[in-house]
Scaffold this motif. Sequence first.
Motif, PDB file in Angstrom:
ATOM      1  N   GLN A  38      48.840  57.104  -3.046  1.00 26.01           N
ATOM      2  CA  GLN A  38      48.633  56.555  -4.385  1.00 26.01           C
ATOM      3  C   GLN A  38      47.877  55.239  -4.341  1.00 26.01           C
ATOM      4  OE1 GLN A  38      52.531  56.378  -6.085  1.00 26.01           O
ATOM      5  NE2 GLN A  38      52.657  58.586  -6.379  1.00 26.01           N
ATOM      6  N   SER A  39      47.797  54.605  -3.191  1.00 24.21           N
ATOM      7  CA  SER A  39      47.074  53.337  -3.064  1.00 24.21           C
ATOM      8  C   SER A  39      45.579  53.536  -2.850  1.00 24.21           C
ATOM      9  CB  SER A  39      47.651  52.518  -1.904  1.00 24.21           C
ATOM     10  OG  SER A  39      47.397  53.185  -0.678  1.00 24.21           O
ATOM     11  N   LEU A  40      45.096  54.759  -2.882  1.00 27.91           N
ATOM     12  CA  LEU A  40      43.681  55.024  -2.672  1.00 27.91           C
ATOM     13  C   LEU A  40      42.881  54.793  -3.941  1.00 27.91           C
ATOM     14  CD1 LEU A  40      43.909  58.324  -0.607  1.00 27.91           C
ATOM     15  CD2 LEU A  40      43.627  55.994   0.241  1.00 27.91           C
ATOM     16  N   GLU A  52      38.680  54.848  -0.670  1.00 27.20           N
ATOM     17  CA  GLU A  52      39.086  53.667   0.084  1.00 27.20           C
ATOM     18  C   GLU A  52      40.568  53.406  -0.110  1.00 27.20           C
ATOM     19  OE1 GLU A  52      35.271  50.784  -0.062  1.00 27.20           O
ATOM     20  OE2 GLU A  52      36.207  51.177  -2.010  1.00 27.20           O
ATOM     21  N   GLY A  53      41.188  52.792   0.896  1.00 28.14           N
ATOM     22  CA  GLY A  53      42.579  52.395   0.767  1.00 28.14           C
ATOM     23  C   GLY A  53      43.340  52.563   2.063  1.00 28.14           C
ATOM     24  N   GLU A  62      44.133  61.907   8.215  1.00 22.04           N
ATOM     25  CA  GLU A  62      43.520  63.209   8.484  1.00 22.04           C
ATOM     26  C   GLU A  62      43.729  64.177   7.319  1.00 22.04           C
ATOM     27  OE1 GLU A  62      41.362  63.773  10.848  1.00 22.04           O
ATOM     28  OE2 GLU A  62      41.688  61.681  11.387  1.00 22.04           O
ATOM     29  N   ARG A  63      44.897  64.120   6.694  1.00 20.06           N
ATOM     30  CA  ARG A  63      45.181  64.974   5.549  1.00 20.06           C
ATOM     31  C   ARG A  63      44.243  64.639   4.386  1.00 20.06           C
ATOM     32  NH1 ARG A  63      50.856  64.292   4.101  1.00 20.06           N
ATOM     33  NH2 ARG A  63      51.176  65.404   6.023  1.00 20.06           N
ATOM     34  N   VAL A  64      44.037  63.351   4.126  1.00 19.85           N
ATOM     35  CA  VAL A  64      43.116  62.931   3.058  1.00 19.85           C
ATOM     36  C   VAL A  64      41.713  63.446   3.359  1.00 19.85           C
ATOM     37  CG1 VAL A  64      42.001  60.933   1.991  1.00 19.85           C
ATOM     38  CG2 VAL A  64      44.472  60.926   2.348  1.00 19.85           C
ATOM     39  N   ARG A  65      41.268  63.285   4.612  1.00 16.61           N
ATOM     40  CA  ARG A  65      39.935  63.763   4.991  1.00 16.61           C
ATOM     41  C   ARG A  65      39.813  65.275   4.781  1.00 16.61           C
ATOM     42  NH1 ARG A  65      35.896  61.935   7.724  1.00 16.61           N
ATOM     43  NH2 ARG A  65      37.011  60.189   8.646  1.00 16.61           N
ATOM     44  N   ARG A  80      36.932  55.540   3.716  1.00 18.95           N
ATOM     45  CA  ARG A  80      37.313  54.237   4.263  1.00 18.95           C
ATOM     46  C   ARG A  80      38.828  54.093   4.100  1.00 18.95           C
ATOM     47  NH1 ARG A  80      32.546  50.994   1.254  1.00 18.95           N
ATOM     48  NH2 ARG A  80      30.850  51.691   2.580  1.00 18.95           N
ATOM     49  N   VAL A  81      39.536  54.942   4.807  1.00 17.55           N
ATOM     50  CA  VAL A  81      40.991  54.972   4.702  1.00 17.55           C
ATOM     51  C   VAL A  81      41.566  54.602   6.051  1.00 17.55           C
ATOM     52  CG1 VAL A  81      42.992  56.438   4.241  1.00 17.55           C
ATOM     53  CG2 VAL A  81      40.904  56.752   2.928  1.00 17.55           C
ATOM     54  N   SER A  82      42.492  53.659   6.035  1.00 19.30           N
ATOM     55  CA  SER A  82      43.159  53.257   7.266  1.00 19.30           C
ATOM     56  C   SER A  82      44.660  53.425   7.105  1.00 19.30           C
ATOM     57  CB  SER A  82      42.813  51.818   7.624  1.00 19.30           C
ATOM     58  OG  SER A  82      43.239  50.944   6.594  1.00 19.30           O
TER      59      SER A  82
END
Length: 85
Positions: A38-40, A52-53, A62-65, A80-82
């Motif tokens: 939810q912070s994306l 991003e987020g 990896e799931r988001v990707r 740009r997710v960490s």
Amino acid sequence: MILIPPSSRCRGAHGVDATHLISSIKNALADDASKEVQSLSFRAVGDLVVIEGTVGSRKDVERVRRIAESVVDADDLVLRVSRLR
């Protein structure tokens, strides 16, 4: 000089409405991912969809990707997710 006013709707990913693509990614993430995504933030830049987020784990990254690439071509996605430390 010719000024072109900004459009209220952004086209991205080879002419597809970027608003629709972003909405599709958000819906897919809501169905499959953990609450931590939810912070994306999501935006369109030209033909690209930018996400991003931060998320809780590498597995979530990896799931988001995977989910985003099921909606948008990998070439049209900037991720740009960490993970949180």
